[in-house]
Scaffold this motif. Structure first.
Motif, PDB file in Angstrom:
ATOM      1  N   LEU A  14       0.950  -1.279  -0.114  1.00  0.00           N
ATOM      2  CA  LEU A  14       0.059  -0.106   0.010  1.00  0.00           C
ATOM      3  C   LEU A  14       0.990   1.112  -0.139  1.00  0.00           C
ATOM      4  CD1 LEU A  14      -2.738   1.280   0.243  1.00  0.00           C
ATOM      5  CD2 LEU A  14      -2.701   1.032   2.688  1.00  0.00           C
ATOM      6  N   ALA A  15       2.204   1.067   0.951  1.00  0.00           N
ATOM      7  CA  ALA A  15       2.792   2.223   0.829  1.00  0.00           C
ATOM      8  C   ALA A  15       3.382   2.772  -0.663  1.00  0.00           C
ATOM      9  CB  ALA A  15       3.953   2.060   1.803  1.00  0.00           C
ATOM     10  N   GLU A  16       3.874   1.684  -1.356  1.00  0.00           N
ATOM     11  CA  GLU A  16       4.444   1.955  -2.623  1.00  0.00           C
ATOM     12  C   GLU A  16       3.319   2.553  -3.579  1.00  0.00           C
ATOM     13  OE1 GLU A  16       6.088  -1.729  -4.242  1.00  0.00           O
ATOM     14  OE2 GLU A  16       7.531  -2.070  -2.698  1.00  0.00           O
ATOM     15  N   ALA A  17       2.019   1.796  -3.478  1.00  0.00           N
ATOM     16  CA  ALA A  17       0.840   2.430  -4.377  1.00  0.00           C
ATOM     17  C   ALA A  17       0.482   3.713  -4.068  1.00  0.00           C
ATOM     18  CB  ALA A  17      -0.061   1.551  -4.028  1.00  0.00           C
ATOM     19  N   LEU A  18       0.799   4.143  -2.953  1.00  0.00           N
ATOM     20  CA  LEU A  18       0.258   5.832  -2.398  1.00  0.00           C
ATOM     21  C   LEU A  18       1.434   6.551  -2.937  1.00  0.00           C
ATOM     22  CD1 LEU A  18      -1.086   5.152   1.335  1.00  0.00           C
ATOM     23  CD2 LEU A  18      -2.369   6.058  -0.689  1.00  0.00           C
ATOM     24  N   SER A  19       2.837   6.035  -3.022  1.00  0.00           N
ATOM     25  CA  SER A  19       3.812   6.859  -3.386  1.00  0.00           C
ATOM     26  C   SER A  19       3.732   7.066  -4.962  1.00  0.00           C
ATOM     27  CB  SER A  19       5.220   6.169  -3.119  1.00  0.00           C
ATOM     28  OG  SER A  19       6.238   6.858  -3.847  1.00  0.00           O
ATOM     29  N   ALA A  20       3.241   5.929  -5.662  1.00  0.00           N
ATOM     30  CA  ALA A  20       3.106   6.026  -7.084  1.00  0.00           C
ATOM     31  C   ALA A  20       2.274   7.070  -7.436  1.00  0.00           C
ATOM     32  CB  ALA A  20       2.943   4.565  -7.606  1.00  0.00           C
ATOM     33  N   ILE A  57      -0.906  -6.558  -4.263  1.00  0.00           N
ATOM     34  CA  ILE A  57      -1.080  -5.949  -2.712  1.00  0.00           C
ATOM     35  C   ILE A  57      -1.708  -6.955  -2.076  1.00  0.00           C
ATOM     36  CG2 ILE A  57      -1.410  -4.094  -1.239  1.00  0.00           C
ATOM     37  CD1 ILE A  57      -1.043  -2.215  -3.529  1.00  0.00           C
ATOM     38  N   GLU A  58      -0.869  -7.921  -1.165  1.00  0.00           N
ATOM     39  CA  GLU A  58      -2.020  -8.869  -0.634  1.00  0.00           C
ATOM     40  C   GLU A  58      -2.676  -8.343   0.754  1.00  0.00           C
ATOM     41  OE1 GLU A  58      -2.638 -12.045  -1.533  1.00  0.00           O
ATOM     42  OE2 GLU A  58      -1.817 -11.523  -3.272  1.00  0.00           O
ATOM     43  N   GLU A  59      -1.955  -7.354   1.347  1.00  0.00           N
ATOM     44  CA  GLU A  59      -2.510  -6.640   2.345  1.00  0.00           C
ATOM     45  C   GLU A  59      -3.892  -6.283   2.141  1.00  0.00           C
ATOM     46  OE1 GLU A  59      -0.543  -2.753   3.576  1.00  0.00           O
ATOM     47  OE2 GLU A  59       1.019  -3.566   2.129  1.00  0.00           O
ATOM     48  N   LEU A  60      -4.206  -5.975   0.903  1.00  0.00           N
ATOM     49  CA  LEU A  60      -5.496  -5.414   0.719  1.00  0.00           C
ATOM     50  C   LEU A  60      -6.710  -6.380   0.471  1.00  0.00           C
ATOM     51  CD1 LEU A  60      -4.985  -2.303  -1.506  1.00  0.00           C
ATOM     52  CD2 LEU A  60      -5.109  -2.300   0.793  1.00  0.00           C
ATOM     53  N   ARG A  61      -6.253  -7.847   0.665  1.00  0.00           N
ATOM     54  CA  ARG A  61      -7.300  -8.916   0.484  1.00  0.00           C
ATOM     55  C   ARG A  61      -7.526  -9.448   1.595  1.00  0.00           C
ATOM     56  NH1 ARG A  61      -6.835  -9.918  -5.110  1.00  0.00           N
ATOM     57  NH2 ARG A  61      -5.078  -9.469  -6.074  1.00  0.00           N
ATOM     58  N   GLY A  62      -8.820 -10.230   1.620  1.00  0.00           N
ATOM     59  CA  GLY A  62      -9.154 -11.190   2.702  1.00  0.00           C
ATOM     60  C   GLY A  62     -10.330 -10.529   3.549  1.00  0.00           C
ATOM     61  N   ALA A 139      -6.895   5.366   2.704  1.00  0.00           N
ATOM     62  CA  ALA A 139      -5.414   5.675   2.924  1.00  0.00           C
ATOM     63  C   ALA A 139      -4.883   6.778   2.023  1.00  0.00           C
ATOM     64  CB  ALA A 139      -4.728   4.762   3.145  1.00  0.00           C
ATOM     65  N   GLY A 140      -4.290   7.752   2.523  1.00  0.00           N
ATOM     66  CA  GLY A 140      -3.732   8.897   1.652  1.00  0.00           C
ATOM     67  C   GLY A 140      -2.432   9.357   2.154  1.00  0.00           C
ATOM     68  N   GLU A 165      -6.052   9.284  -2.863  1.00  0.00           N
ATOM     69  CA  GLU A 165      -6.070   8.326  -1.790  1.00  0.00           C
ATOM     70  C   GLU A 165      -6.633   7.080  -2.485  1.00  0.00           C
ATOM     71  OE1 GLU A 165      -8.036  10.661   2.038  1.00  0.00           O
ATOM     72  OE2 GLU A 165      -9.484  10.392   0.420  1.00  0.00           O
ATOM     73  N   ILE A 166      -6.683   5.957  -1.529  1.00  0.00           N
ATOM     74  CA  ILE A 166      -6.840   4.481  -1.799  1.00  0.00           C
ATOM     75  C   ILE A 166      -7.890   4.218  -1.017  1.00  0.00           C
ATOM     76  CG2 ILE A 166      -5.950   2.267  -2.263  1.00  0.00           C
ATOM     77  CD1 ILE A 166      -3.552   3.472  -3.605  1.00  0.00           C
TER      78      ILE A 166
END
Length: 284
Positions: A14-20, A57-62, A139-140, A165-166
């Motif tokens: 998620l951190a990489e996605a927000l940075s991108a 991004i596995e942390e966003l699943r489940g 998150a942003g 934000e995501i």
């Protein structure tokens, strides 16, 4: 058609996605399952400079149990939501509605969070999110914040998400033991809802103790049918009670007229489908 040229980024956190997303600026698009965005890109209705793919991004699943609520990761597929034992036990309405989304191929690729963030008024899961009083975590660059479902949806295809934000996860208060049904009307199998009703009720000894009802495609955003709820709570689970309550279904709604149906017909459908949904949910 072929999409216009764009940069492709596939972060693994998620951190990489927000940075991108921050680096790409407002002319970027986040892609989840891609079931809504890809057709838009192919038709060149949107031509972003950068696509940020959340698929790795596995942390966003489940789905996880969080005491009095379930927390569903935004990248959890419709299929995984629909078949999850916790969802079936504590959020029956979500499982029922998800089973009606499009077809098996889309349910295996499309995601819960992607559907909500797309905010199509005809999408099936927005009304469910409203009925179940869900809370969205986004998150942003300034951290995380929470939004109730009714404040998350702001207009047609528009949410309260800021460009940087995501959507991270969706918190669903447990409705353990509540009965539920999602009733939808569409002309063609597996197509978008012309109108649909998400209904869940808590029935004890033949009395409706609690009820939650929300409407799909009866306005620019999902509509909570509070008039129906108020007419049901404390009453017997009786067909006449339900029929009278369903007459309140369209109160506060602003149905649109289009090539599928005019506003008057949608108002009629809302009442009929509400009656059916509540009757099925209560088992009358």
């Amino acid at each position: 058609m072929i999409p216009s040229e764009f940069e492709y980024v596939a972060p693994t956190s998620l951190a990489e996605a927000l940075s991108a997303l921050a680096d790409a600026g407002e002319d970027a698009k986040v892609i989840a399952g891609g079931q809504s965005l890809m057709p838009v890109l192919r038709l060149r209705l949107n031509s972003p400079s950068t696509i940020i793919d959340l698929g790795r991004i596995e942390e966003l699943r489940g789905v996880r149990d969080d005491g009095d609520a379930l927390v569903v990761g935004a990248m959890t597929t419709h299929h995984d939501v629909m078949t999850d034992a916790l969802v079936g036990q504590h959020a029956t309405l979500l499982a029922e509605a998800t089973a009606t989304v499009a077809d098996p191929q889309i349910r295996h690729r499309g995601t819960f969070g992607g559907s909500l963030a797309h905010a199509d008024p005809a999408g099936d899961l927005g009304a469910v999110a409203v009925a179940l009083d869900t809370t969205m975590t986004v998150a942003g660059p300034n951290g995380r914040r929470s939004l109730g479902a009714e404040e998350f949806f702001t207009d047609i295809f528009t949410t309260a998400l800021e460009p940087d934000e995501i959507l991270v996860d969706i918190r669903i208060p447990k409705h353990t033991g509540w009965r539920a049904h999602y009733e939808k009307f569409h002309r063609v199998s597996q197509s978008w809802s012309m109108v649909a009703v998400a209904a869940t009720v808590d029935v004890d000894g033949g009395t409706i103790r609690n009820a939650a009802v929300a409407l799909t495609n009866m306005g620019a955003v999902p509509v909570r049918a509070r008039g129906v709820e108020q007419a049901l709570v404390g009453q017997s689970a009786d067909i006449d009670v339900i029929r009278a309550a369903a007459d309140h279904a369209a109160e506060g709604a602003e149905p649109m007229s289009d090539t599928n149906a005019d506003a008057e017909y949608r108002t009629h459908l809302a009442k009929v489908l509400t009656r059916r949904a509540v009757v099925t949910a209560t088992g009358v």
